[in-house]
Design a protein around this motif. Sequence first.
Motif, mmCIF file in Angstrom:
data_model
loop_
_atom_site.group_PDB
_atom_site.id
_atom_site.type_symbol
_atom_site.label_atom_id
_atom_site.label_comp_id
_atom_site.label_asym_id
_atom_site.label_seq_id
_atom_site.Cartn_x
_atom_site.Cartn_y
_atom_site.Cartn_z
ATOM 1 N N ASP A 12 0.812 -1.213 0.000
ATOM 2 C CA ASP A 12 0.000 0.000 0.000
ATOM 3 C C ASP A 12 0.847 1.265 0.000
ATOM 4 O O ASP A 12 0.326 2.372 -0.211
ATOM 5 C CB ASP A 12 -0.934 0.022 1.223
ATOM 6 N N GLU A 38 1.050 7.014 -5.788
ATOM 7 C CA GLU A 38 -0.250 7.524 -5.374
ATOM 8 C C GLU A 38 -0.100 8.371 -4.114
ATOM 9 O O GLU A 38 0.628 7.996 -3.187
ATOM 10 C CB GLU A 38 -1.198 6.354 -5.096
ATOM 11 N N THR A 63 -0.219 9.543 -0.631
ATOM 12 C CA THR A 63 -0.392 8.660 0.529
ATOM 13 C C THR A 63 -0.026 9.396 1.801
ATOM 14 O O THR A 63 0.964 10.128 1.845
ATOM 15 C CB THR A 63 0.501 7.407 0.389
ATOM 16 N N ALA A 87 -5.911 14.477 3.766
ATOM 17 C CA ALA A 87 -6.328 13.418 2.843
ATOM 18 C C ALA A 87 -7.254 13.976 1.767
ATOM 19 O O ALA A 87 -7.160 13.604 0.590
ATOM 20 C CB ALA A 87 -7.024 12.304 3.629
ATOM 21 N N LYS A 100 -4.762 8.482 0.024
ATOM 22 C CA LYS A 100 -5.215 7.384 0.872
ATOM 23 C C LYS A 100 -4.459 7.435 2.196
ATOM 24 O O LYS A 100 -3.343 7.982 2.274
ATOM 25 C CB LYS A 100 -4.971 6.034 0.195
ATOM 26 N N ALA A 124 -4.872 0.155 4.043
ATOM 27 C CA ALA A 124 -5.367 1.526 3.862
ATOM 28 C C ALA A 124 -6.845 1.588 4.222
ATOM 29 O O ALA A 124 -7.614 0.654 3.955
ATOM 30 C CB ALA A 124 -5.151 1.969 2.420
ATOM 31 N N TRP A 125 -7.242 2.682 4.855
ATOM 32 C CA TRP A 125 -8.647 2.852 5.232
ATOM 33 C C TRP A 125 -9.511 3.038 3.986
ATOM 34 O O TRP A 125 -9.106 3.710 3.024
ATOM 35 C CB TRP A 125 -8.816 4.068 6.144
ATOM 36 N N THR A 126 -10.690 2.472 4.028
ATOM 37 C CA THR A 126 -11.652 2.668 2.945
ATOM 38 C C THR A 126 -12.613 3.788 3.321
ATOM 39 O O THR A 126 -12.848 4.070 4.505
ATOM 40 C CB THR A 126 -12.449 1.377 2.674
#
Length: 288
Positions: free
Chosen positions: A100, A105, A107, A213, A219, A239-241
């Motif tokens: 992740d 991306e 992050t 975020a 993410k 990673a949190w959804t």
Amino acid sequence: MMSRLGILFLRTMALLPLRWVRALGTALGLLLYVLVFPRRRVVDVNFRLCFPQWSAAERRRATREVFIHVVQSFLDRGWLWHSEPEVVQRRLKVTGAVADLAGNEPTIVFLPHFVGLDAAVTALTQQVQRRFLGIYTQQSNKIVDEWVFKGRHRFGDARGMSRSEGVRDLIAAMRAGHIMILLPDMNFGAEESIWVPFYGVPAATLPSLSRFARLGRAKVVPVVPQLTPEGYEVRVLDAWTNFPSGNLEADTARMNEQLEHYIDEMPSQYYWVHKRFKSRPPGEPGVY
């Protein structure tokens, strides 16, 4: 003079076997537990508020462990920042959802204030091939400030930015590929915080995780370090959804709720010497 001697002492710690360093940390931690009553009381108050089901004996045992772990992790800075890289890597085990953190991306690493915080920063910057960004608070002592800054930016492409550099600079760096390491779980005062529960107690909490975020379209990946006999295990969690949700208060409450789960796995390794509940909602009395 004292700061130079302290740094020299920790450099010496880097030459010793880890079990010796940890044994010294245990002894010094127990000594401070006995001598530093005001801070011992802070830990006890925190435990009474967050773990009301514990007995007085359970609180005393956990408080002793907190002092031991805090001192052990402080002495560990010696080998984290001064031992040979292969020694450091051997003692730091990065596990979990490391994938992740790969790619470019945007992050954010949510790194709570466990005693292994510095070990986590070292492990990530040494063993994960990404650029990292941290918000750096300058130390009052220039010698200590230089030592801490160099230690925390020893490996990889790690960049420290001050709060004065502004949100735009932080977001631009994150969008350019830096992973932002964020530690918003302490009491930074009520002015920039919102009131959300922490173990059921209203706590002044920075909503910066949700804000960054959202602004960075990033993410959030939690990282939880655990002190072990062999060094540290640095766990990269999934990673949190659905974060951020668009609701600042709900997101910040979720952050605290998730943090509670991490703490429950190892209560005495959280930084309870901090006055987490120093700020109180209007009209409520102080707890310390």
